[in-house]
Design a protein around this motif. Structure first.
Motif, mmCIF file in Angstrom:
data_model
loop_
_atom_site.group_PDB
_atom_site.id
_atom_site.type_symbol
_atom_site.label_atom_id
_atom_site.label_comp_id
_atom_site.label_asym_id
_atom_site.label_seq_id
_atom_site.Cartn_x
_atom_site.Cartn_y
_atom_site.Cartn_z
ATOM 1 N N SER A 31 -87.633 20.842 -23.622
ATOM 2 C CA SER A 31 -86.283 21.189 -23.157
ATOM 3 C C SER A 31 -86.045 22.693 -23.133
ATOM 4 O O SER A 31 -85.138 23.166 -22.442
ATOM 5 N N GLY A 32 -86.859 23.465 -23.869
ATOM 6 C CA GLY A 32 -86.691 24.919 -23.910
ATOM 7 C C GLY A 32 -87.494 25.667 -22.869
ATOM 8 O O GLY A 32 -87.409 26.902 -22.782
ATOM 9 N N LEU A 33 -88.282 24.953 -22.048
ATOM 10 C CA LEU A 33 -89.087 25.607 -21.022
ATOM 11 C C LEU A 33 -88.240 25.895 -19.786
ATOM 12 O O LEU A 33 -87.204 25.274 -19.561
ATOM 13 N N ASP A 34 -88.699 26.824 -18.944
ATOM 14 C CA ASP A 34 -87.961 27.082 -17.707
ATOM 15 C C ASP A 34 -88.264 25.988 -16.684
ATOM 16 O O ASP A 34 -89.196 25.183 -16.850
ATOM 17 N N ALA A 35 -87.488 25.949 -15.618
ATOM 18 C CA ALA A 35 -87.564 24.864 -14.626
ATOM 19 C C ALA A 35 -88.950 24.763 -13.984
ATOM 20 O O ALA A 35 -89.470 23.661 -13.757
ATOM 21 N N LYS A 36 -89.565 25.908 -13.722
ATOM 22 C CA LYS A 36 -90.875 25.908 -13.072
ATOM 23 C C LYS A 36 -91.938 25.285 -13.969
ATOM 24 O O LYS A 36 -92.756 24.464 -13.511
ATOM 25 N N GLN A 37 -91.943 25.663 -15.241
ATOM 26 C CA GLN A 37 -92.917 25.101 -16.180
ATOM 27 C C GLN A 37 -92.727 23.595 -16.347
ATOM 28 O O GLN A 37 -93.700 22.834 -16.384
ATOM 29 N N GLN A 38 -91.474 23.168 -16.433
ATOM 30 C CA GLN A 38 -91.199 21.739 -16.581
ATOM 31 C C GLN A 38 -91.715 20.952 -15.387
ATOM 32 O O GLN A 38 -92.374 19.925 -15.544
ATOM 33 N N ILE B 260 -90.921 13.284 -22.889
ATOM 34 C CA ILE B 260 -90.170 14.261 -22.096
ATOM 35 C C ILE B 260 -88.728 13.797 -21.899
ATOM 36 O O ILE B 260 -87.773 14.564 -22.062
ATOM 37 N N LEU B 261 -88.549 12.533 -21.561
ATOM 38 C CA LEU B 261 -87.202 11.988 -21.349
ATOM 39 C C LEU B 261 -86.394 12.020 -22.644
ATOM 40 O O LEU B 261 -85.190 12.305 -22.634
ATOM 41 N N ASP B 262 -87.057 11.745 -23.770
ATOM 42 C CA ASP B 262 -86.377 11.838 -25.069
ATOM 43 C C ASP B 262 -85.948 13.281 -25.348
ATOM 44 O O ASP B 262 -84.862 13.532 -25.882
ATOM 45 N N SER B 263 -86.817 14.229 -24.982
ATOM 46 C CA SER B 263 -86.504 15.642 -25.187
ATOM 47 C C SER B 263 -85.332 16.069 -24.315
ATOM 48 O O SER B 263 -84.436 16.798 -24.757
ATOM 49 N N LEU B 264 -85.307 15.596 -23.066
ATOM 50 C CA LEU B 264 -84.212 15.933 -22.153
ATOM 51 C C LEU B 264 -82.889 15.359 -22.634
ATOM 52 O O LEU B 264 -81.827 15.954 -22.437
ATOM 53 N N GLU B 265 -82.954 14.201 -23.269
ATOM 54 C CA GLU B 265 -81.741 13.565 -23.770
ATOM 55 C C GLU B 265 -81.095 14.406 -24.864
ATOM 56 O O GLU B 265 -79.872 14.384 -25.046
ATOM 57 N N LEU B 266 -81.915 15.166 -25.587
ATOM 58 C CA LEU B 266 -81.396 16.035 -26.642
ATOM 59 C C LEU B 266 -80.862 17.349 -26.088
ATOM 60 O O LEU B 266 -80.130 18.062 -26.772
ATOM 61 N N GLY B 267 -81.239 17.685 -24.837
ATOM 62 C CA GLY B 267 -80.825 18.943 -24.234
ATOM 63 C C GLY B 267 -79.494 18.820 -23.504
ATOM 64 O O GLY B 267 -78.689 17.922 -23.759
ATOM 65 N N GLN B 268 -79.288 19.731 -22.555
ATOM 66 C CA GLN B 268 -78.033 19.762 -21.799
ATOM 67 C C GLN B 268 -78.060 18.688 -20.722
ATOM 68 O O GLN B 268 -78.841 18.744 -19.776
ATOM 69 N N GLY C 70 -76.915 16.369 -17.521
ATOM 70 C CA GLY C 70 -76.205 16.516 -16.255
ATOM 71 C C GLY C 70 -76.487 17.789 -15.501
ATOM 72 O O GLY C 70 -75.940 17.991 -14.407
ATOM 73 N N SER C 71 -77.339 18.685 -16.011
ATOM 74 C CA SER C 71 -77.640 19.923 -15.294
ATOM 75 C C SER C 71 -78.536 19.631 -14.095
ATOM 76 O O SER C 71 -79.249 18.628 -14.058
ATOM 77 N N LYS C 72 -78.509 20.528 -13.100
ATOM 78 C CA LYS C 72 -79.315 20.332 -11.889
ATOM 79 C C LYS C 72 -80.800 20.320 -12.219
ATOM 80 O O LYS C 72 -81.568 19.540 -11.646
ATOM 81 N N GLN C 73 -81.198 21.205 -13.133
ATOM 82 C CA GLN C 73 -82.604 21.265 -13.531
ATOM 83 C C GLN C 73 -83.044 19.940 -14.141
ATOM 84 O O GLN C 73 -84.099 19.412 -13.801
ATOM 85 N N GLN C 74 -82.217 19.389 -15.011
ATOM 86 C CA GLN C 74 -82.562 18.125 -15.644
ATOM 87 C C GLN C 74 -82.642 17.000 -14.620
ATOM 88 O O GLN C 74 -83.556 16.164 -14.672
ATOM 89 N N MET C 75 -81.708 16.954 -13.687
ATOM 90 C CA MET C 75 -81.696 15.896 -12.675
ATOM 91 C C MET C 75 -82.970 15.919 -11.833
ATOM 92 O O MET C 75 -83.527 14.873 -11.500
ATOM 93 N N LYS C 76 -83.452 17.121 -11.494
ATOM 94 C CA LYS C 76 -84.675 17.227 -10.692
ATOM 95 C C LYS C 76 -85.882 16.701 -11.459
ATOM 96 O O LYS C 76 -86.734 16.012 -10.894
ATOM 97 N N ILE C 77 -85.946 17.026 -12.739
ATOM 98 C CA ILE C 77 -87.061 16.560 -13.564
ATOM 99 C C ILE C 77 -87.009 15.037 -13.703
ATOM 100 O O ILE C 77 -88.026 14.346 -13.581
#
Length: 505
Positions: free
Chosen positions: A231-238, A278-286, A288-295
């Motif tokens: 969840s702490g990586l930038d969008a490109k790395q993810q 990865i999905l568990d990690s995203l659930e702990l992050g922000q 509804g963000s656009k970056q999260q939705m794309k992933i």
């Protein structure tokens, strides 16, 4: 020496200032060139011994970070930053030093990597620099998506990552493997991420810390590291990492028969665990963000790959449903609507038995992840499609999966499921008649259906009604089946009555 230091730290008997403790870990302050030169001159046995010494030092550091600093993280931020830089610089030197190792050196190298990961995970993310995170993420990528031709090790984490409510579907049944059942009775058995012995007053210690191979333990630790970092990586790395994982899954389709038999299941198992982490990690992050939705949208195709390539493997079918459920949970209403509508257009009759079971479980897992309010908009669509599956004619095992999905949906929907109760009880009765000598898990699912009806109807669950008579019948017939699952549901039935229908209890 480091083993003794670990014991003193974990027992709480070592009372020294941080500056004096830091001296013990100066062993890792070594320049890359010095490391290269020294290790080239060593014989294999000497090199392996030194690597294991570094490993023990890192285990002592992990104990210090957890036991001595863990309770006061804000107060010890500077100390955490110091150790994160120390570990980061050491692993930067290490990644370029030893390549293509073999024998005892390779084994010691794996032990060292495992100790590095565990020590790193013990440091709060806020105290770790981005460059250090990137270095460890490179190690994680190397371990979870190794280059082609590299020996593969399968993670043991899949069972732990899958939802426990789906356990009756298999493939891990209690009683099938006596050793595994025995290990699971202890804290830190086959599915534990803790690989060291830690004794605490008043509680059992972690035991059987080598119940998995070092290769498997290293892959397991990498998954923990991934959840820690992603969840702490930038969008490109993810995006690059997710694409790399899905690409490895897609490569299974083009494998020859022998290669697929050797590595196919391992690749799919590791990839599915990676994506669930990865999905568990995203659930702990922000959320509804656009970056999260794309992933999240990028992960969705992996579920279909598992459904197609996981034929004959219940665990992979369950993993595909788990991914779909988490994607719908994180993706919001629009993504969930598109997924459900696409599923409703599928022709169930044209699918193989395994694909049909996975497809049926998708609906149940989606219902479970959405919950009552989120599920209400899709309830009639999902129930209608499952009823269509019944009328299309499915085998006995698929009927058990169908019943399980119905139970998940009824349990999640609550009172909104009332219009579908009669149909559900009739399907459960049909499965019971056909499964007169079936598995214990099937009878447990039948009893669960009866219990869910009590929760759905509540005060309307009264003597004389069809729902009351049929539910009591289904609970009664499971008493003839010997199995801990069925016995548990019989006890839970009394609990359900006391909670939702006390007038009957």
């Amino acid at each position: 020496g480091y083993c003794i230091l670990s014991s003193l730290i974990s027992s709480g008997t070592l009372d020294l200032p941080s500056k004096e403790i830091m001296v013990f870990f100066d062993i890792m302050k070594v320049e890359k060139d010095t490391l290269h030169t020294r290790w080239r001159k060593y014989k294999a046995a000497t090199l392996a011994s030194e690597l294991l010494c570094y490993s023990e030092a890192l285990q002592s550091l992990e104990f210090y970070l957890i036991h001595s600093l863990g309770g006061q993280k804000k107060r010890n931020t500077d100390t955490f930053k110091y150790f994160s830089e120390l570990i980061g610089n050491f692993i930067s030197s290490l990644l370029d030093t030893l390549k293509g190792t073999s024998g005892q050196v390779h084994h010691a190298m794996q032990q060292l990597q495992l100790s590095l990961i565990k020590a790193f995970v013990a440091i709060p993310l806020c105290a770790i620099s981005q460059s250090c995170k990137n270095t460890f993420f490179d190690l994680c990528t190397l371990l979870l998506t190794p280059p082609q031709g590299t020996p593969l090790s399968r993670t043991s984490m899949l069972k732990k990552l899958l939802n426990e409510l789906d356990a009756p579907l298999g493939p891990w049944y209690h009683g099938c493997d006596q050793l595994q059942d025995e290990l699971q009775d202890f804290q830190g058995g086959l599915n534990s991420q803790q690989l060291y012995i830690q004794y605490k007053k008043g509680s059992p210690g972690t035991v059987f810390h080598y119940s998995v191979s070092i290769e498997t333990a290293l892959v397991d630790a990498s998954l923990s590291l991934l959840k820690h970092l992603f969840s702490g990586l930038d969008a490109k790395q993810q995006k690059q990492f997710v694409d790399l994982v899905i690409q490895s899954m897609s490569s299974v389709k083009n494998m020859g028969r022998n290669e697929r038999k050797k590595n196919g299941d391992t690749i799919l198992t590791n990839a599915s665990c990676t994506l669930i982490s990865i999905l568990d990690s995203l659930e702990l992050g922000q959320k509804g963000s656009k970056q999260q939705m794309k992933i999240v949208e990028g992960i969705l195709p992996s579920a279909k790959i598992l459904l197609e390539e996981g034929q004959g493997h219940v665990a992979l079918l369950r993993a595909s449903a788990e991914i779909v459920a988490k994607v719908c949970h994180l993706g919001g209403e629009d993504l969930t609507t598109s997924v459900v509508m696409a599923l409703c257009k599928e022709n169930i009759a044209s699918l193989s038995n395994d694909a049909r079971r996975g497809f049926i479980l998708w609906f149940g897992a989606i219902g479970r992840s959405l919950g009552g309010i989120g599920l209400s908009a899709f309830l009639n669509l999902i129930v209608g499609k499952l009823q269509q599956a019944v009328s299309s004619g499915i085998d006995l095992q698929s009927q058990a999966w169908l019943l399980h999905s119905f139970w998940l949906i009824a349990d999640a929907a609550g009172p909104a499921f009332v219009p579908h109760v009669k149909q559900l009880l009739m399907i459960a009765t049909q499965v019971h008649i056909l499964a007169a000598h079936g598995a214990s898990a099937t009878f447990q699912t039948i009893a669960r259906i009866a219990n869910s009806v009590v929760g759905v109807l509540g005060p309307e669950f009264s003597p004389g009604t069809f729902a009351f008579q049929r539910s009591r019948l289904l609970i009664h017939v499971t008493t003839a089946n010997v199995g801990s699952g069925s016995e548990l549901e019989q006890v839970l039935h009394i609990q359900q009555l006391l909670l939702f229908a006390p007038h009957v209890a």
